[in-house]
Write an enzyme that holds these catalytic residues in place. Structure first.
Site, PDB file in Angstrom:
ATOM      1  N   GLU A 122     -11.092   0.373  -3.026  1.00 29.98           N
ATOM      2  CA  GLU A 122     -11.302   0.068  -1.610  1.00 29.98           C
ATOM      3  C   GLU A 122     -11.945   1.253  -0.888  1.00 29.98           C
ATOM      4  O   GLU A 122     -11.481   2.386  -1.001  1.00 29.98           O
ATOM      5  CB  GLU A 122      -9.940  -0.281  -0.977  1.00 29.98           C
ATOM      6  N   LYS A 135      -3.048   5.065  -2.498  1.00 27.28           N
ATOM      7  CA  LYS A 135      -4.061   5.838  -1.788  1.00 27.28           C
ATOM      8  C   LYS A 135      -4.552   6.949  -2.700  1.00 27.28           C
ATOM      9  O   LYS A 135      -3.753   7.543  -3.456  1.00 27.28           O
ATOM     10  CB  LYS A 135      -3.472   6.442  -0.513  1.00 27.28           C
ATOM     11  N   ASP A 153      -7.272   2.889  -2.797  1.00 25.32           N
ATOM     12  CA  ASP A 153      -7.948   2.921  -1.491  1.00 25.32           C
ATOM     13  C   ASP A 153      -8.231   4.370  -1.131  1.00 25.32           C
ATOM     14  O   ASP A 153      -7.312   5.181  -1.032  1.00 25.32           O
ATOM     15  CB  ASP A 153      -7.044   2.266  -0.432  1.00 25.32           C
ATOM     16  N   GLY A 185      -3.526  -4.020   6.378  1.00 28.73           N
ATOM     17  CA  GLY A 185      -2.455  -3.652   7.299  1.00 28.73           C
ATOM     18  C   GLY A 185      -2.776  -2.367   8.029  1.00 28.73           C
ATOM     19  O   GLY A 185      -3.602  -1.567   7.571  1.00 28.73           O
ATOM     20  N   LYS A 240      -1.155  -1.075  -4.420  1.00 28.82           N
ATOM     21  CA  LYS A 240      -2.352  -0.290  -4.067  1.00 28.82           C
ATOM     22  C   LYS A 240      -1.892   1.131  -3.814  1.00 28.82           C
ATOM     23  O   LYS A 240      -0.877   1.338  -3.142  1.00 28.82           O
ATOM     24  CB  LYS A 240      -2.995  -0.906  -2.841  1.00 28.82           C
ATOM     25  N   SER A 267       0.863  -1.169   0.000  1.00 29.57           N
ATOM     26  CA  SER A 267       0.000   0.000   0.000  1.00 29.57           C
ATOM     27  C   SER A 267       0.902   1.222   0.000  1.00 29.57           C
ATOM     28  O   SER A 267       1.750   1.372   0.886  1.00 29.57           O
ATOM     29  CB  SER A 267      -0.867  -0.023   1.264  1.00 29.57           C
ATOM     30  N   ASP A 305     -13.311  -2.090   3.623  1.00 29.19           N
ATOM     31  CA  ASP A 305     -12.355  -2.166   4.724  1.00 29.19           C
ATOM     32  C   ASP A 305     -13.081  -1.630   5.967  1.00 29.19           C
ATOM     33  O   ASP A 305     -13.695  -2.403   6.735  1.00 29.19           O
ATOM     34  CB  ASP A 305     -11.105  -1.338   4.355  1.00 29.19           C
ATOM     35  N   LYS A 355      -9.029  -7.025   8.584  1.00 26.60           N
ATOM     36  CA  LYS A 355      -7.973  -6.599   9.506  1.00 26.60           C
ATOM     37  C   LYS A 355      -8.346  -7.147  10.878  1.00 26.60           C
ATOM     38  O   LYS A 355      -9.462  -6.917  11.350  1.00 26.60           O
ATOM     39  CB  LYS A 355      -7.893  -5.074   9.579  1.00 26.60           C
TER      40      LYS A 355
END
Ligand code: OSB
Ligand code: MG
Length: 375
Positions: free
Chosen positions: A217, A166, A191, A294, A164, A138, A242, A266
């Site tokens: 996400e 952000k 995400d 994570g 991934k 990420s 998530d 998670k």
């Protein structure tokens, strides 16, 4: 198993990240981490890591609320419950509403202790079926597109199987377009950490359909499964939830509503292994892939994530990556290492399977408290 718990030790350690991690909700430069150690009456122990951040921006919990809930409520409730196995922790703590990260830290430590007493690797003890997991990374928001491309390139060179990135309003389509143009064939996802709104952002999110993303996400507010289901109907790209998935019931509702096609699990967010395993089993039954998320964990949390990722439903690469991406020196030995194929080998030793660097933890400790859990 006949566990006889004696005490819970809480410690806060401070650990600076090698480089800041920025999401739509904020920037993290160092972690304040709550480490949980549980002891049985014979002096055996297990470790857990509470993933709550310093600020209540990802969810409502913080390290300070988790500390208080653990010391004042979880430990006394455990003492009263007289649990005999790790699988009983979830029900024993069920009267405490939410505060899942606090519960998960303690539950994880008890699973580690139980696996150690049984001389089994934790991943086998929880029912894991593979001894190697696949890894993605990420990548946080960067200062420029050039910096982002550079980071992506370096992670791909290391072998990671999925990238991934952000996103947030104003830093979304342009980033995806630049990464996709430079790396046309990679497995790529984004995400948003809840940064968008159904009312205003559907046209923009639809543009992401052009870049063959593996998933988008958590685009919308955590509590809003209905709006995610409306958004999913407008998109070809699978949504992954998530922040919205706190428990099995949320996963069931998301599935029935069509609010997502993939779930990120998670341990902290769902309250521990028992709930995580239940979500995994449900998703598997409904052909919904899951993967392990994570929370910028240090080694203990990372080790628990590796164990979780060996369960059968975890068919997509997770956000579990090498210690060296986060820390100059981890608190476990050896640090988590990733092969050049982007995989991590699940350790063969008992419990989490990593040595705890107790001297390092001691030197990083800023506060501690011990609470009895014997009746
Ligand atoms: O949403 O998955 C998330 C980091 C902090 C808070 C939330 C998230 C993340 C990550 C990084 O994506 C995960 C990691 O590398 O540990
Ligand atoms: Mg996320």
């Amino acid at each position: 198993m006949n566990l006889r718990l004696e005490r819970v030790e809480l410690r806060e350690i401070g650990l600076p990240l090698k480089s800041p991690f920025e999401t739509s909700f904020g920037r993290t430069t160092r972690r304040r981490i709550l480490i949980i150690r549980v002891f049985d009456r014979d002096g055996a122990s297990g470790y857990g890591e509470c993933v709550a951040f310093e600020t209540p921006l990802f969810n409502h919990e913080t390290i300070d609320t988790a500390w208080l809930i653990t010391a004042k409520h979880i430990a006394p409730m455990l003492a009263a419950a007289q649990i005999e196995s790790a699988s009983q922790v979830k029900d024993a703590l069920a009267p405490i509403r939410e505060n899942r990260m606090a519960k998960a830290g303690v539950e994880a430590a008890i699973w580690d202790l139980e696996a150690k007493l049984m001389a089994l690797p934790l991943w086998q003890h929880i029912g894991g079926t593979r001894d190697e997991i696949t890894c993605g990374v990420s990548i946080g928001l960067q200062s420029s597109i050039a910096a982002l491309l550079d980071k992506v390139s370096r992670e791909l060179d290391s072998g990671y199987q999925r990238i991934k990135i952000k996103i947030k309003p104003g830093q979304d389509v342009a980033l995806v377009e630049a990464v996709r143009k430079r790396f046309p064939d990679i497995t790529l996802s984004v995400d948003a950490n809840s940064a968008y709104r159904l009312e205003t952002d559907v046209p923009l999110l639809k543009r992401l359909d052009d870049y063959s993303l593996l998933m988008i996400e958590q685009p919308l507010t955590p509590g809003d499964l209905l709006d995610h289901s409306k958004l999913q109907r407008e998109l070809r790209t699978p949504l992954c939830l998530d922040e919205s998935i706190l428990c099995l019931a949320n996963a069931r509702h998301a599935n029935e509503l069509g609010a997502c096609r993939i779930i990120n699990i998670k341990l902290g967010r769902v309250g521990g292994f028992s709930e995580g395993k239940a979500i995994q089993a449900f998703a598997r039954k409904h052909d919904m892939p899951v993967w392990c998320g994570g929370m910028l964990e240090a080694g203990i949390g990372r080790a628990h994530n590796i164990a979780l990722s060996t369960l059968p439903g975890f068919t997509l690469p997770g956000d579990v990556s090498a210690s060296a991406r986060y820390w100059d020196e981890d608190i476990i030995e050896p640090p988590v290492m990733v092969s050049c194929e982007g995989t991590i080998k699940a350790p063969g030793g008992p419990g989490i399977g990593f040595e705890i660097n107790e001297d390092r933890i001691e030197s990083l400790t800023v506060r501690r408290e011990t609470v009895s859990v014997s009746s």
